[in-house]
Design a protein around this motif. Structure first.
Motif, PDB file in Angstrom:
ATOM      1  N   SER A   1       0.825  -1.202   0.000  1.00  0.00           N
ATOM      2  CA  SER A   1       0.000   0.000   0.000  1.00  0.00           C
ATOM      3  C   SER A   1       0.859   1.251   0.000  1.00  0.00           C
TER       4      SER A   1
ATOM      5  N   ASN B   1      -3.418  13.533   3.236  1.00  0.00           N
ATOM      6  CA  ASN B   1      -3.911  12.287   3.817  1.00  0.00           C
ATOM      7  C   ASN B   1      -2.919  11.772   4.859  1.00  0.00           C
TER       8      ASN B   1
ATOM      9  N   GLN C   1     -10.775  11.162  -4.080  1.00  0.00           N
ATOM     10  CA  GLN C   1     -10.454  11.536  -2.708  1.00  0.00           C
ATOM     11  C   GLN C   1     -11.652  11.189  -1.824  1.00  0.00           C
TER      12      GLN C   1
ATOM     13  N   ARG D   1      -8.900  -1.036  -1.757  1.00  0.00           N
ATOM     14  CA  ARG D   1      -8.315  -0.835  -0.429  1.00  0.00           C
ATOM     15  C   ARG D   1      -8.761  -1.969   0.509  1.00  0.00           C
TER      16      ARG D   1
ATOM     17  N   ASN E   1      -5.999  -2.819   2.889  1.00  0.00           N
ATOM     18  CA  ASN E   1      -5.300  -1.664   3.454  1.00  0.00           C
ATOM     19  C   ASN E   1      -5.307  -1.743   4.977  1.00  0.00           C
TER      20      ASN E   1
ATOM     21  N   VAL F   1      -6.331   6.195   6.692  1.00  0.00           N
ATOM     22  CA  VAL F   1      -6.378   7.077   5.523  1.00  0.00           C
ATOM     23  C   VAL F   1      -7.618   7.979   5.635  1.00  0.00           C
TER      24      VAL F   1
ATOM     25  N   ASP G   1      -8.274   9.985   2.209  1.00  0.00           N
ATOM     26  CA  ASP G   1      -7.549   9.138   1.271  1.00  0.00           C
ATOM     27  C   ASP G   1      -7.618   9.692  -0.150  1.00  0.00           C
TER      28      ASP G   1
END
Length: 573
Positions: A19, A34, A398, A436, A439, A443, A446
């Protein structure tokens, strides 16, 4: 069993590294940054993430960011990718408005303390964080900034008040930084002359005085640029100004283009109480505080803006489209440039798996960080679907999470955001655009740049895991290029600067096919360094002008397909 746990830990580490590697390959960034912001610790009954008052400093070819009450600090090799450092030794949970100074790449100093009575910390290994302290030598000061000049002379600047000015003492660096007996007062706010220093949202409070705070020194071209913030951290007009001197002790001259860093419009507002650092290729960057102000006025984020010094020595930050994607500091030949990726998701229709009263799904496309969607549950059955209404080429997303009744405090471990974003041309056949699902990092804002652009019409967010009791998102922003027409130029620009020279009213005609407008202004036709982005309106009241300064203006229209030509630069009479 022990071996199984070790294998799982190794796998999780590899996933986290992958990641991180994906983040390293991104060429762009988007404000707010972020970062894995800490949660507040001062209010036991109020939970919110916050990051504010950033100082970023270079040290031995890398960079460190110190932020108010963050339980540590961040490290970056390039001003683009950041990783949190939990130092071996630190103080309290962190300080209010910490500042840092690199002395000849041999020692890194940090100052700041919640009580106002402070020590100076130092280390030669900030990655390890074995900080030591010079005994407390100063008291009754807030927002301190230690500066050591090329000749080795040390100075301490400070100030955070709606009454007292920015002040400075000299320090004896060779003797525990003992301060001089005398204090020099440098400058204070003057709201009668400088409209942007007035308190309130849009500088509208006529009763309370603005706060001057956060002095931060940068030396450039043999001159001393002492930056400061005004008028208040929770307002859209929070910005940074600068005075310029030939010595650290002054006298200082007010910069005519103040505020040099100012972002009152757009999705997230504010660009104040920050610091300026020289980054890769000798490009400067200004890191500043941006306001969220949902749970409390102290709820904030960090933004970064490319910053320059023109031929006349004027310092200015480029905040135009300042919460849209820009090229990162580590991208040769493009650092700081606007990508031209526009907002495809603005006010587009949204469907959701569920929502609670007063927090509908439509909040995620309104370009307003203070509104947010809250799902009935925080589980993997929750989703959002955006109809972009037209096909476009998507370059980046985003996802901005919101802290609705988060009930988290400090910097706990094990906080993850996991989700998928899918795209479709017809709303039936879907493909994964952002994965994600594996992940294991925080975040909260993000930003994901796609490895290759994707042509889609429908976007679907599918939740997997959030660290908070509620799934709450303030905005899912879809960036790219639409397939329609760019707006034509704005007509009938009028600028009326009234008897109060701190203010001007701008009006113009909408050419149609627009999302909004970007107003640019400055002290000369070739120095249009300030900007204000507005949506769905054809007027702007500016209340942040300097009384004795003449100004020039231009306006451009934009939509999801691009930006129009600018109007002819016009002087305000």
């Amino acid at each position: 069993m022990r071996h199984s746990k070790e294998i799982i830990l190794i796998l999780l580490t590899l996933i986290a590294l992958e990641s991180y590697g994906q983040a390293l390959r991104q060429q762009t960034y988007c404000n707010p940054l972020n970062l894995d912001y800490a949660y507040a610790t001062r209010f036991d009954s109020l939970s919110y993430r916050s990051g504010a008052d950033p100082t970023v400093v270079g040290f031995r070819g890398e960079y460190y960011m110190f932020v108010t009450r963050s339980m540590g600090y961040w490290h970056s090799p390039d001003l683009h990718t950041w990783s949190f450092v939990r130092p071996e030794k630190w103080y309290f949970e962190g300080s209010n408005a910490p500042t840092a100074h690199n002395y000849k790449d041999s020692v890194l100093y940090v100052t700041g303390n919640p009580s106002g009575s402070m020590a100076i910390l130092y280390t030669d290994n900030p990655k390890k964080g074995d900080w030591k302290a010079v005994p407390s030598v100063l008291a009754d000061l807030q927002d301190p900034d230690l500066f050591i000049d090329d000749d080795g002379q040390a100075y301490m600047f400070w100030g955070s008040s709606n009454k007292f000015p920015i002040r400075v003492k000299t320090l004896d660096r060779t003797n525990r930084f003992i301060p001089s007996s005398g204090t020099i007062e440098l400058f204070n706010l003057d709201g009668e002359k400088h409209g942007w220093e007035r308190f309130g949202e849009n500088h509208s409070d006529t009763v309370l005085r603005g706060y001057i705070e956060g002095p931060s020194m940068v030396k450039h071209g043999g001159k001393y640029y002492l930056q400061y913030a005004a008028p208040g951290t929770e307002f859209n007009v929070y910005g940074d100004g600068v005075y310029v001197g030939s010595t650290p002790l002054g006298p200082y001259e007010y910069a005519p283009n103040n505020p040099f860093c100012y972002k009152p419009g757009g999705f997230i507002n504010g660009a104040g109480h920050g610091s300026t650092v020289k980054g890769p290729a000798n490009i400067h960057w200004h890191f500043a505080t941006m306001a969220v102000d949902v749970n409390i006025g102290w709820e904030r984020r960090i933004g970064m803006f490319p910053t320059y010094f023109d031929a006349d020595g004027l310092m200015y930050s480029n905040t135009a489209y300042g919460d849209y994607p820009h090229y990162a500091p580590d991208v040769p030949g493009k650092m700081g440039e606007f990508t031209g990726w526009m907002l495809l998701s603005y006010r587009k229709p949204v469907k959701a798996s569920s929502y609670i009263r007063d927090h509908p799904a439509a909040s995620i496309t309104d370009e307003h960080i203070k509104t947010f969607w809250v799902a009935e549950q925080n589980d993997s059955q929750q989703w959002l679907e955006i109809d972009l209404e037209n096909t476009g080429t998507v370059h980046a997303f985003q996802v901005n999470y919101n802290d609705y009744k988060s009930d988290l405090y400090g910097k706990p471990g094990g906080l993850y955001h996991r989700y998928l974003i899918e795209g479709s041309l017809d709303g039936k056949d879907w493909r994964i655009l952002v994965d994600r699902s594996q992940n294991y990092r925080e975040v909260p804002n993000d930003y994901v740049e796609l490895g290759a652009p994707e042509r889609v019409r429908y976007i679907r967010y599918r939740n997997i895991q959030v660290p908070t009791p509620y799934l709450s998102i303030s905005e899912i922003r879809v960036f790219g290029v639409g397939e329609g027409d760019v707006p034509t130029s704005v007509d009938n620009l009028e600028i009326r600067r009234g008897a109060d020279r701190r203010e001007a009213l701008l009006t113009w005609s909408d050419p149609g096919n627009t999302q909004g407008f970007n107003v640019r202004w400055g002290i000369a036709p070739d120095k249009l360094y300030s900007s204000w982005l507005v949506y769905d309106q054809c007027e702007l009241e500016l209340r942040g002008l300097n009384v004795d300064q003449e100004y020039f203006f231009t306006v451009e229209a934009f939509n999801e397909n691009g930006i129009s030509e600018r109007t002819t630069v016009t002087k305000a009479e």
